[in-house]
Structure formats: structure tokens, C-alpha cells
Design a protein around this motif. Structure first.
Motif, PDB file in Angstrom:
ATOM      1  N   ALA A  44     -16.677   6.173  -0.775  1.00 38.79           N
ATOM      2  CA  ALA A  44     -16.921   4.805  -1.275  1.00 38.79           C
ATOM      3  C   ALA A  44     -15.958   3.774  -0.691  1.00 38.79           C
ATOM      4  CB  ALA A  44     -16.873   4.805  -2.798  1.00 38.79           C
ATOM      5  N   PRO A  45     -14.635   4.083  -0.659  1.00 38.68           N
ATOM      6  CA  PRO A  45     -13.738   3.091  -0.038  1.00 38.68           C
ATOM      7  C   PRO A  45     -14.156   2.816   1.410  1.00 38.68           C
ATOM      8  CG  PRO A  45     -12.517   5.072  -0.701  1.00 38.68           C
ATOM      9  CD  PRO A  45     -13.917   5.285  -1.116  1.00 38.68           C
ATOM     10  N   LYS A  46     -14.762   3.825   2.038  1.00 35.94           N
ATOM     11  CA  LYS A  46     -15.234   3.669   3.410  1.00 35.94           C
ATOM     12  C   LYS A  46     -16.288   2.547   3.523  1.00 35.94           C
ATOM     13  CE  LYS A  46     -15.992   7.040   6.974  1.00 35.94           C
ATOM     14  NZ  LYS A  46     -16.677   8.294   7.344  1.00 35.94           N
ATOM     15  N   ILE A  47     -17.133   2.462   2.506  1.00 31.23           N
ATOM     16  CA  ILE A  47     -18.172   1.425   2.528  1.00 31.23           C
ATOM     17  C   ILE A  47     -17.533   0.039   2.492  1.00 31.23           C
ATOM     18  CG2 ILE A  47     -20.088   0.396   1.213  1.00 31.23           C
ATOM     19  CD1 ILE A  47     -20.962   3.192   0.447  1.00 31.23           C
ATOM     20  N   VAL A  48     -16.547  -0.115   1.617  1.00 30.26           N
ATOM     21  CA  VAL A  48     -15.892  -1.427   1.486  1.00 30.26           C
ATOM     22  C   VAL A  48     -15.184  -1.808   2.781  1.00 30.26           C
ATOM     23  CG1 VAL A  48     -14.099  -2.732   0.279  1.00 30.26           C
ATOM     24  CG2 VAL A  48     -15.700  -1.301  -1.010  1.00 30.26           C
ATOM     25  N   SER A  49     -14.439  -0.862   3.362  1.00 29.18           N
ATOM     26  CA  SER A  49     -13.695  -1.237   4.572  1.00 29.18           C
ATOM     27  C   SER A  49     -14.655  -1.497   5.734  1.00 29.18           C
ATOM     28  CB  SER A  49     -12.653  -0.168   4.925  1.00 29.18           C
ATOM     29  OG  SER A  49     -13.296   1.055   5.167  1.00 29.18           O
ATOM     30  N   ALA A  50     -15.714  -0.720   5.817  1.00 25.37           N
ATOM     31  CA  ALA A  50     -16.692  -0.962   6.892  1.00 25.37           C
ATOM     32  C   ALA A  50     -17.392  -2.297   6.684  1.00 25.37           C
ATOM     33  CB  ALA A  50     -17.709   0.173   6.940  1.00 25.37           C
ATOM     34  N   SER A  51     -17.712  -2.601   5.448  1.00 26.29           N
ATOM     35  CA  SER A  51     -18.392  -3.864   5.143  1.00 26.29           C
ATOM     36  C   SER A  51     -17.541  -5.065   5.543  1.00 26.29           C
ATOM     37  CB  SER A  51     -18.742  -3.929   3.656  1.00 26.29           C
ATOM     38  OG  SER A  51     -19.234  -5.209   3.350  1.00 26.29           O
ATOM     39  N   LYS A  52     -16.241  -4.918   5.411  1.00 23.55           N
ATOM     40  CA  LYS A  52     -15.333  -6.022   5.784  1.00 23.55           C
ATOM     41  C   LYS A  52     -15.466  -6.355   7.275  1.00 23.55           C
ATOM     42  CE  LYS A  52     -11.578  -5.136   2.424  1.00 23.55           C
ATOM     43  NZ  LYS A  52     -12.132  -5.882   1.292  1.00 23.55           N
ATOM     44  N   ARG A  53     -15.839  -5.363   8.062  1.00 23.64           N
ATOM     45  CA  ARG A  53     -16.002  -5.603   9.495  1.00 23.64           C
ATOM     46  C   ARG A  53     -17.334  -6.284   9.825  1.00 23.64           C
ATOM     47  NH1 ARG A  53     -16.003  -0.226  11.478  1.00 23.64           N
ATOM     48  NH2 ARG A  53     -15.202   0.586   9.512  1.00 23.64           N
ATOM     49  N   HIS A  54     -18.251  -6.267   8.851  1.00 22.77           N
ATOM     50  CA  HIS A  54     -19.570  -6.880   9.067  1.00 22.77           C
ATOM     51  C   HIS A  54     -19.911  -7.789   7.902  1.00 22.77           C
ATOM     52  CE1 HIS A  54     -19.906  -3.967  12.276  1.00 22.77           C
ATOM     53  NE2 HIS A  54     -19.657  -3.010  11.412  1.00 22.77           N
ATOM     54  N   PRO A  55     -19.149  -8.877   7.765  1.00 23.09           N
ATOM     55  CA  PRO A  55     -19.292  -9.714   6.563  1.00 23.09           C
ATOM     56  C   PRO A  55     -20.660 -10.389   6.495  1.00 23.09           C
ATOM     57  CG  PRO A  55     -17.841 -10.765   8.167  1.00 23.09           C
ATOM     58  CD  PRO A  55     -18.152  -9.399   8.710  1.00 23.09           C
TER      59      PRO A  55
END
Ligand code: 16G
Ligand code: ZN
Length: 536
Positions: free
Chosen positions: A1-12
Motif C-alpha cells: 500500500a505505501p508503494k501505491i502512495v509513493s508511486a502516485s506522487k510521481r504521477h500526480p
């Protein structure tokens, strides 16, 4: 789950102006490409959820904006058998894409998983492709990151036509089963179609060259590739591929392609039209097809989706009769309100086949076509296909022919069922079908054109303050809202002969569309303008 948040930050996600939201519409999410990176990331999350929900079946994701300008792009999800994403899930996609922050995104994702009883530890698989738009590259990166962040198996098919991605999705999910749809590769697609093409022609000759305008899109290179698989010793198929420049992105769909021809009702200015030459145009992702030619005496003549539909229906109905199957198989045609009234009369009165009308959008037509053993569906814009039930396909192979003519009809039906892309409208496959039918009937373009005479018609786009005020009923043929508008339209239509008109909110643009047809050009134009005034 933390992976989703950090990846999402790269594709705002780009926030839209107040009061606006992203929406999964008839073409998925489609807009200026620079708004799409975050959207595509989130669509990756939805595709992964959908795969997990459906017992790890592969889900497809296609990145394309079809006939729209080169600076646009889009992303849509393909269900396991190659159909459009199920309607309930359009709403989930919309919900997820509109999550305002990365944390809200994760929260919505988890909520959806709980609500839909999805076990997030189930394996998931997503396959994807894109058209030739340069922005596709970056969007694929966002998609891949979402798949990686959710431990989803991913297959990148790189550049494809939309129908190829639909084909591959179905092949992936049927591989090794009795209902296998074909080899799981782009080559498998070409091989299957080339083999069926040769079999459907059965030695019949194709009359003269065919010029194919590829809208400077993905259809160009893919058509050239396909042609390599057609055995020269068996079929003489002289195709001139034009408007196939995919190196200059700005020329995509520019003054060419199926949408240009259909909306402008004329041939692309380049290459210069040759009198009498049989021509067709694909759109930017090769899922629409329009035929036309320039007659020496009468000038430009277009054969649109309605024409392809009635041609296919008449051919298949004749074969079904010749095969002695008319009592066993129900053939039907599905159209939208945009179908020319003359085509509807021709199909019901001359071909004596049932016609069903559905709202605009492939998913509606496809769904209705499934209710027949042989369901022919086309939108006037050139998107469509023919669906054969499993029972129909079984019958073509199993029925014992009583004569050589019956055997010939059964063989041709089986070949045609393989030739036509059963997952979605496919311009290359539809084009091969048209070529096969013209060869069987020994028809010229003129023979095809004289089957019926189109009613003059006009389509206008009307800018309105709020298109959502316009709600329709009766397969978009009547307005239920705003109150009174339909009465006014009815009053107008009454004044013209053989007339029909309707207004509907576009599903892809912020505007209304008005369609009118009438006995003469002048009347059709006048009626369209009057109805546009009512809507304005
Ligand atoms: C989308 C639809 C197309 C329809 C068009 C209408 C799919 C795959 N595509 O492009 O079938 O004709 O929308 O657009 O369903 P409109 O709602 O703006 O008139
Ligand atoms: Zn398209």
C-alpha cells in the motif's frame, strides 16, 4: 500500500477547475494528453482491481484518442473477452480518478476492494498497448508504475491498433481452452486474419486496386504488416497504403481518416482522388472504416457504417439461406439513431431483417447484437462488427451439407466468422470483409451504392451552457429534458416530408449534437438549424 502512495506522487493528478470532474465516458477518459498522466496511473489501479475481481483474468488497457487531434490522448479498459469495461466499473474508475490527494486515492482504492470483496493477494494481470501519439510513451510509464505498485503481472504490447489490443485480451484469457480465440501475439492476429481472408475468398477475384487512407495513424504500419501475411500466389490483393506517415505526429487525423471523410462528406485532399478508384479510410486507431469513390459523372460518393452494415447483413443472410439454416439462426441488425432512415427501411423491408436501435457507444450496440445468433452492428461513423453466437459457429462446422452449394455456403460462413473481429469493430478486419463480399457478389462500388438512396442529412454541433440538461429516452431519439423541448422539435419535424430529427448531449465533448434528415438537402439543413435553435 505505501508503494501505491509513493508511486502516485510521481504521477500526480491535475486538479480540474471547481465544479468539474474527470469522467469515464463512452471512450474511457479522453482529453488533452497533459492532463492524463495521473489519470492513466489510476486507471492502472482500476485494471488491477478488475483482474483480481475476475479471478486473475487478464484485463486490457488501451491508450489512444482515436480520431481526435494529435495533442489529445485517452485511456480505456478492456474486459476479459475483449468487450468494453462493464458499466458499474466505469463509475468506480471515475471515483478513483477523482480522488483529490494521494492518500485519498489509497483510501478509495482500499474501500473499493472491501466493497467489491476483492482479495488483494490474488494474482492480477494487465496487458496494454498504445497508438502512435508521442504522449503515449509517458502515459504507459504511469500505467506500468501502477501495475508494479500493485504487484500486477504486466505485458506491454507497445504500439497496436485498438482492435488488436481487444483481440489479444481475449486470446490471453482463452489460451489453451476449447474457445481459444487465436494465438496470443500480434503475429497471431495477422495469421488468423490472412488465413480466414484466403478461405473466405475461395479463389474469387478482387476487382482492381484498393486505396487505403490510414489517417497517418497506427493503422498504416499495421496494415502494411498484415499484407505480408497474405499469400501472393493465392490472392491478388493490390492495396495502396496512403496517409501512413507516423513519424510526424502533427499530421495524425489531419485532413484525412474516416472521421474526416464522414463528417466532411468528401475525400481527403491528399492523395488526389482518382476517378473510379475504390478507396477507404481508417481512423487514428483503426477501429472505424468508411468506403468511398469518385464517380466520373456524379462525383464523390460515400459508403459509411450503415452501408457496410447492410452489405454484411445481406451477404450473411443469403449465405445462411443457402446453407439451409434460416430456420435455425436469428439474424439481426443493430443501429443507433444516427443510422440513415433509408438504410433502416432497406434492412427491414428489403432484406426483411429485424433492426434494433440503441444509444450511441459501442458497448450498447455490442450488447444488443449478442441477443441474435448473428448480430450485425455498426454506427454510421464506421465502427462496427458482426457477432456470431457459439452455437452459430458450431453449426457452420457441424451441419452435414446436402449439396455442393450448401457446403460452399457453410464454409464461407465459417471463414467469415473467423475473419471478423468478434471482440470489437476493427477497420482492417471490416475492410477485408467488404472486399470478400464485393468479390463474391462481383460488385463494383456503383453496384453497392445503388442498393438504396440515402436521405439527405445534416449533423450540427451546438455549444450549450450545460449539456447535462439534455436527457434522452427511446435510444436517444427523444428528449425527456428539458421539459417542452421535444414538443418543439416534434412541431418542427411535422413541417417536412420524410423527416426525422433528434438532439442529444455528446458523450465525448462539452456540446450537444443535432441530427436531421429529410427528403431534400435544403429541408434537412433547414430542419437541423431549427432544431439547433431550440436546443441553444
Ligand atoms: C465514442 C464511441 C463511439 C461514438 C462516439 C460518439 C466507443 C468505443 N466509441 O467515440 O462509438 O460514436 O463516442 O461521440 O464507444 P459523441 O457522444 O461525442 O457523439
Ligand atoms: Zn477509433
Amino acid at each position: 500500500a505505501p508503494k501505491i502512495v509513493s508511486a502516485s506522487k510521481r504521477h500526480p493528478i491535475v486538479p480540474l477547475p471547481a465544479g468539474q470532474a474527470y469522467k469515464y465516458g463512452t471512450a474511457g477518459f479522453r482529453m488533452k494528453a497533459d492532463l492524463l498522466e495521473g489519470v492513466t496511473f489510476r486507471v492502472g489501479l482500476i485494471a488491477a482491481l478488475r483482474s483480481r475481481k475476475l479471478n486473475s483474468q487478464a484485463i486490457g488497457v488501451m491508450i489512444t484518442a482515436s480520431h481526435n487531434p494529435a495533442i489529445d490522448n485517452g485511456v480505456k479498459v478492456v474486459d476479459p473477452m475483449g468487450e468494453m469495461l462493464e458499466q458499474d466499473w466505469e463509475a468506480y474508475a471515475t471515483l478513483l480518478v477523482n480522488a483529490p490527494t494521494d492518500d485519498a486515492l489509497l483510501e478509495t482504492y482500499n474501500k473499493l476492494a472491501t466493497q467489491l470483496k476483492i482479495d488483494l493477494s490474488t494474482p492480477a494481470k494487465v496487458i496494454y498497448g498504445r497508438d502512435t501519439r508521442p504522449s503515449g510513451h509517458k502515459l504507459v510509464g504511469a500505467l506500468a508504475d501502477a501495475l508494479d505498485a500493485t504487484n500486477t503481472e504486466a505485458v506491454d504490447y507497445k504500439i497496436l491498433t485498438t482492435p488488436q489490443l481487444h483481440y489479444l485480451t481475449r486470446c490471453t484469457n482463452t489460451e489453451g481452452t476449447p474457445s481459444s480465440y487465436g494465438k496470443v501475439s500480434e503475429v497471431g492476429y495477422y495469421e488468423k486474419m490472412a488465413e480466414a481472408f484466403v478461405r473466405a475468398l475461395k479463389g474469387r477475384k478482387i476487382d482492381g486496386p484498393l486505396t487505403v487512407d490510414c489517417a497517418n495513424g497506427v493503422g498504416g504500419p499495421k496494415l502494411r504488416e498484415f499484407l505480408k501475411y497474405v499469400p501472393k500466389d493465392k490472392v491478388k490483393f493490390d492495396v495502396k497504403v496512403v496517409n501512413d506517415d507516423v513519424l510526424r505526429p502533427e499530421v495524425l487525423n489531419l485532413d484525412c481518416g474516416a472521421d474526416f471523410v464522414k463528417t466532411k462528406q468528401r475525400a481527403p485532399p491528399s492523395p488526389k482522388p482518382v476517378i473510379g478508384a475504390r478507396c477507404c479510410s481508417l481512423d487514428g486507431d483503426a477501429d472505424r472504416l468508411i468506403y468511398y469513390w469518385v464517380d466520373e459523372k456524379t462525383g464523390f460518393f460515400m459508403l459509411d457504417g450503415d452501408r457496410i452494415s447492410s452489405l454484411a447483413a445481406s451477404f450473411i443472410a443469403d449465405l445462411v439461406r443457402a446453407a439451409g439454416l434460416e430456420e435455425d439462426l436469428r439474424i439481426g441488425v443493430v443501429q443507433t439513431a444516427y443510422a440513415n432512415g433509408a438504410s433502416t427501411s432497406y434492412i427491414t423491408q428489403h432484406l426483411r431483417l429485424p433492426v434494433v436501435c440503441t444509444p450511441t457507444g459501442v458497448k450498447h450496440l455490442h450488447h444488443a447484437a449478442c441477443n441474435f445468433d448473428v448480430g450485425v452492428y455498426f454506427e454510421a461513423n464506421g465502427h462496427g462488427t458482426v457477432l456470431f453466437s457459439a452455437e452459430a459457429i458450431r453449426t457452420f462446422g457441424a451441419k452435414e451439407p446436402q449439396s455442393p452449394a450448401q457446403k460452399d455456403a457453410l464454409d464461407t460462413l465459417a471463414a467469415v466468422a473467423d475473419l471478423i473481429n468478434q471482440t470489437v469493430g476493427d477497420a482492417i478486419s471490416d475492410m477485408l470483409l467488404v472486399e470478400v463480399i464485393l468479390a463474391h457478389k462481383s460488385w463494383t462500388m456503383r453496384d453497392w451504392a445503388v442498393t438504396y438512396t440515402d436521405l439527405p442529412n445534416r449533423l450540427v454541433r451546438v455549444e450549450v451552457a450545460d449539456k447535462d440538461l439534455f436527457r434522452t429516452t427511446d435510444a436517444e431519439r427523444r428528449l425527456s429534458h428539458p421539459p417542452g423541448a421535444q414538443d418543439e422539435i416534434d412541431q418542427c419535424v411535422k413541417k417536412y416530408s420524410s423527416a426525422r430529427a433528434f438532439a442529444r448531449a455528446s458523450g465525448t465533448e462539452n456540446a450537444c449534437r443535432v441530427y436531421a434528415e429529410a427528403a431534400t438537402r435544403v429541408e434537412a439543413d433547414e430542419l437541423a438549424n431549427k432544431v439547433a435553435q431550440i436546443v441553444k
